[in-house]
Design an enzyme around this catalytic site. Structure first.
Site, PDB file in Angstrom:
ATOM      1  N   GLY A 185       0.589  -1.187  -0.043  1.00  0.00           N
ATOM      2  CA  GLY A 185       0.029  -0.093   0.045  1.00  0.00           C
ATOM      3  C   GLY A 185       0.882   1.152  -0.070  1.00  0.00           C
ATOM      4  N   GLU A 239       5.137  -6.147   1.399  1.00  0.00           N
ATOM      5  CA  GLU A 239       4.408  -6.497   0.297  1.00  0.00           C
ATOM      6  C   GLU A 239       3.945  -5.390  -0.717  1.00  0.00           C
ATOM      7  OE1 GLU A 239       1.967 -10.010   2.743  1.00  0.00           O
ATOM      8  OE2 GLU A 239       0.965  -8.207   2.164  1.00  0.00           O
ATOM      9  N   PRO A 240       5.252  -4.737  -1.176  1.00  0.00           N
ATOM     10  CA  PRO A 240       4.848  -3.390  -2.076  1.00  0.00           C
ATOM     11  C   PRO A 240       4.223  -4.024  -3.406  1.00  0.00           C
ATOM     12  CG  PRO A 240       7.321  -3.800  -1.882  1.00  0.00           C
ATOM     13  CD  PRO A 240       6.644  -5.064  -0.875  1.00  0.00           C
ATOM     14  N   GLY A 241       3.105  -3.475  -4.004  1.00  0.00           N
ATOM     15  CA  GLY A 241       2.948  -3.436  -5.314  1.00  0.00           C
ATOM     16  C   GLY A 241       2.959  -2.391  -6.028  1.00  0.00           C
ATOM     17  N   ARG A 298      -9.008   1.993 -13.691  1.00  0.00           N
ATOM     18  CA  ARG A 298      -8.801   2.873 -12.374  1.00  0.00           C
ATOM     19  C   ARG A 298      -9.461   4.279 -12.393  1.00  0.00           C
ATOM     20  NH1 ARG A 298      -4.581   4.588 -10.413  1.00  0.00           N
ATOM     21  NH2 ARG A 298      -5.009   3.820  -8.098  1.00  0.00           N
ATOM     22  N   TYR A 304     -12.080   3.764  -9.373  1.00  0.00           N
ATOM     23  CA  TYR A 304     -11.412   4.662  -8.180  1.00  0.00           C
ATOM     24  C   TYR A 304     -11.608   6.205  -8.321  1.00  0.00           C
ATOM     25  CZ  TYR A 304      -9.354  -0.206  -7.395  1.00  0.00           C
ATOM     26  OH  TYR A 304      -9.135  -1.454  -7.312  1.00  0.00           O
ATOM     27  N   CYS A 334     -19.337   1.682 -25.021  1.00  0.00           N
ATOM     28  CA  CYS A 334     -20.695   2.005 -24.790  1.00  0.00           C
ATOM     29  C   CYS A 334     -21.061   2.045 -23.289  1.00  0.00           C
ATOM     30  CB  CYS A 334     -21.342   1.068 -25.517  1.00  0.00           C
ATOM     31  SG  CYS A 334     -21.125   0.722 -27.176  1.00  0.00           S
ATOM     32  N   GLU A 335     -20.159   2.972 -22.577  1.00  0.00           N
ATOM     33  CA  GLU A 335     -20.850   3.279 -21.112  1.00  0.00           C
ATOM     34  C   GLU A 335     -20.395   4.686 -20.810  1.00  0.00           C
ATOM     35  OE1 GLU A 335     -21.646   0.999 -18.443  1.00  0.00           O
ATOM     36  OE2 GLU A 335     -21.460  -0.931 -19.680  1.00  0.00           O
TER      37      GLU A 335
HETATM   38  C1  LIG Z   1      -2.933  -5.596  -2.982  1.00  0.00           C
HETATM   39  C2  LIG Z   1      -2.037  -6.211  -1.908  1.00  0.00           C
HETATM   40  C3  LIG Z   1      -0.725  -5.758  -1.550  1.00  0.00           C
HETATM   41  C4  LIG Z   1      -0.346  -4.531  -2.626  1.00  0.00           C
HETATM   42  O1  LIG Z   1      -0.888  -3.529  -2.402  1.00  0.00           O
HETATM   43  P1  LIG Z   1      -0.161  -2.073  -3.279  1.00  0.00           P
HETATM   44  O2  LIG Z   1      -1.082  -0.725  -2.910  1.00  0.00           O
HETATM   45  O3  LIG Z   1       0.071  -2.377  -4.623  1.00  0.00           O
HETATM   46  O4  LIG Z   1       1.281  -1.883  -2.459  1.00  0.00           O
HETATM   47  C5  LIG Z   1      -0.124  -6.089  -0.639  1.00  0.00           C
HETATM   48  N1  LIG Z   1      -0.514  -7.079   0.198  1.00  0.00           N
HETATM   49  C6  LIG Z   1      -1.824  -7.712   0.175  1.00  0.00           C
HETATM   50  C7  LIG Z   1      -2.357  -8.670   1.136  1.00  0.00           C
HETATM   51  C8  LIG Z   1      -2.537  -7.308  -0.970  1.00  0.00           C
HETATM   52  O5  LIG Z   1      -3.820  -7.913  -0.930  1.00  0.00           O
END
Ligand SMILES: *Cc1c(COP(=O)(O)O)cnc(C)c1O
Length: 425
Positions: A239, A273-275, A312, A316, A355-356
């Protein structure tokens, strides 16, 4: 922050002009910068180097197996949320000792696959799931390790759909109940409950919620340890902010400066857990203007990417910086911001052909004057872009291209019309 820069009025991805890719690949397409991915990963790894840290990149942000391979080669582990993501991680050659598996609805099949693969932690979201994991691992005669996902009831102050660590969310168990779960299950021989997992949700752009949540969880860990339960690791989830707007997300270093002191000398392994903080600024969505249309009260730029390719903004209300990939010198952007202060900009809604009414990429956005045939870039598109795409309106999914220096590789082909119906025959 990334490697998407204008040189002589032309957007370059690393050393490669964006338009060069378009010549072969066409529009619309996703383009990623390999070295931006790696920079972001290394910055996080370095920022937490004082602690025993494993960075587990969250696969759902951007899942292409070619990307997983080079991240894995650079020491990344993975956060997975489904059997499909486990499959990708295995195929990418990931180190299973660096895999953590979250998700509120893991099926028996998925759990068995993860047991067979020998992943490091099952991140447990409920008592029933833990019971089920115990049953399946004792049936198999193997043992597993688990982290209890605890809901710290902290608000990252982001969009409600991507807030996951508050009391009313479906994720994890309440912090008040966590102790009871350990009382009941910590002695179990087939599932060793040895860690705590939290994940606040995506989109926060301050460090404070992490500090608040970690302080709460350290209190819980003290209590659990005082009762004799062994806690070896804390997984603080993902996150972390990304720069959707220049300078928006705190840097990995800024997060670490607040977080590392809290965890020093706590005898805890740290998992992150960076995404999107790794993937978002490593990708761009290139798209061609099909038509410019003067509506009743607005001007529309209708492009060949749509909400099925990038959801997105519709889902969001997310902001993505959009700019033509080729501009006059006077329009070269020095930063990426919602309100660019330049003479001669015009206001557009940038929309797709679906078409939205919700099919838009930007609303009332000031841009250099656009014309049919111009190519635009939608920036910070590397996370939750392609992975959330669908075939809605029977639109083939876009290709993905990976740039490394002045070279590029097509790492996912454009879907064909035959692909659209191949599973229907
Ligand atoms: C989606 C998710 C992430 C990654 O979130 P980001 O906002 O992309 O960093 C990490 N841990 C868990 C459990 C998630 O569901």
């Amino acid at each position: 922050m990334d490697r998407f820069n204008y040189k002589n009025g032309e957007l370059h991805i690393e050393q490669l002009p964006a338009l060069k890719i378009i010549e072969e690949v066409g529009t619309a397409c996703y383009v990623y910068s390999k070295n931006t991915f790696l920079d972001h990963l290394h910055k996080i790894q370095n920022a937490y180097a004082q602690l025993d840290t494993t960075v587990c990149y969250s696969i759902k942000a951007c899942s292409n197996i070619n990307i997983l391979k080079f991240l894995s080669d650079s020491g990344s582990g993975f956060d997975i949320v489904s059997g499909g993501e486990l499959f990708r991680a295995v195929k990418a050659g990931a180190d299973m000792k660096k895999i953590v598996y979250a998700g509120v609805g893991k099926t028996d099949e998925e759990i068995k696959q993860a047991l067979d693969a020998g992943i490091e932690y099952f991140n447990i979201e409920s008592e029933q799931e833990l019971e089920n994991l115990i049953r399946l691992s004792s049936e198999k005669g193997c043992s597993a390790k688990a982290a209890l996902r605890v809901n710290p009831d902290v608000d990252p102050k982001t969009h409600a759909y991507i807030t996951t660590g508050k009391k009313e969310s479906k994720f994890g168990v309440d912090i008040e109940r966590a102790e009871k779960v350990f009382d009941t299950y910590s002695g179990n021989p087939s599932v060793k409950l040895r860690a705590i997992h939290i994940h606040l949700g995506s989109g926060g752009n301050t460090v404070d919620p992490y500090v608040e949540a970690i302080e709460k969880i350290l209190g819980l860990i003290d209590t659990l340890r005082s009762k004799g339960y062994e806690i070896e690791a804390l997984d603080i989830g993902g996150g972390y902010g990304a720069d959707y707007v220049t300078g928006y997300g705190p840097s990995a270093k800024q997060y670490a400066e607040a977080i590392v002191p809290l965890l020093k000398d706590k005898n805890l392994k740290l998992i992150l857990e960076p995404g999107k903080s790794i993937a978002a600024n490593a990708g761009i969505l290139l798209s061609e203007v099909q038509y410019v249309k003067q509506g009743g009260s607005k001007k529309f730029a209708i492009v060949d990417a749509a909400m099925n390719d990038m959801i997105r903004p519709s889902l969001y209300d997310a902001f993505h910086f959009i700019w033509p990939v080729k501009t006059d010198a006077s329009f070269v952007p020095k930063h990426r911001n919602e309100n660019m202060q330049m003479e001669g900009l015009e206001k557009y809604d940038v929309v797709g052909p679906i078409c939205e009414g919700s099919d838009f990429l930007a609303k009332e956005r000031l841009l250099p004057p656009l014309k049919r045939g111009d190519v635009i870039g939608l920036f910070t598109a590397g996370a939750y872009g392609f992975t959330m795409a669908s075939n809605y309106n029977s639109r083939p999914m876009l290709p993905e291209v990976l740039v490394d220096g002045d070279d590029y590789t097509i790492i996912r082909k454009r879907q064909t019309y035959d692909d659209l119906i191949s599973l229907e025959q």
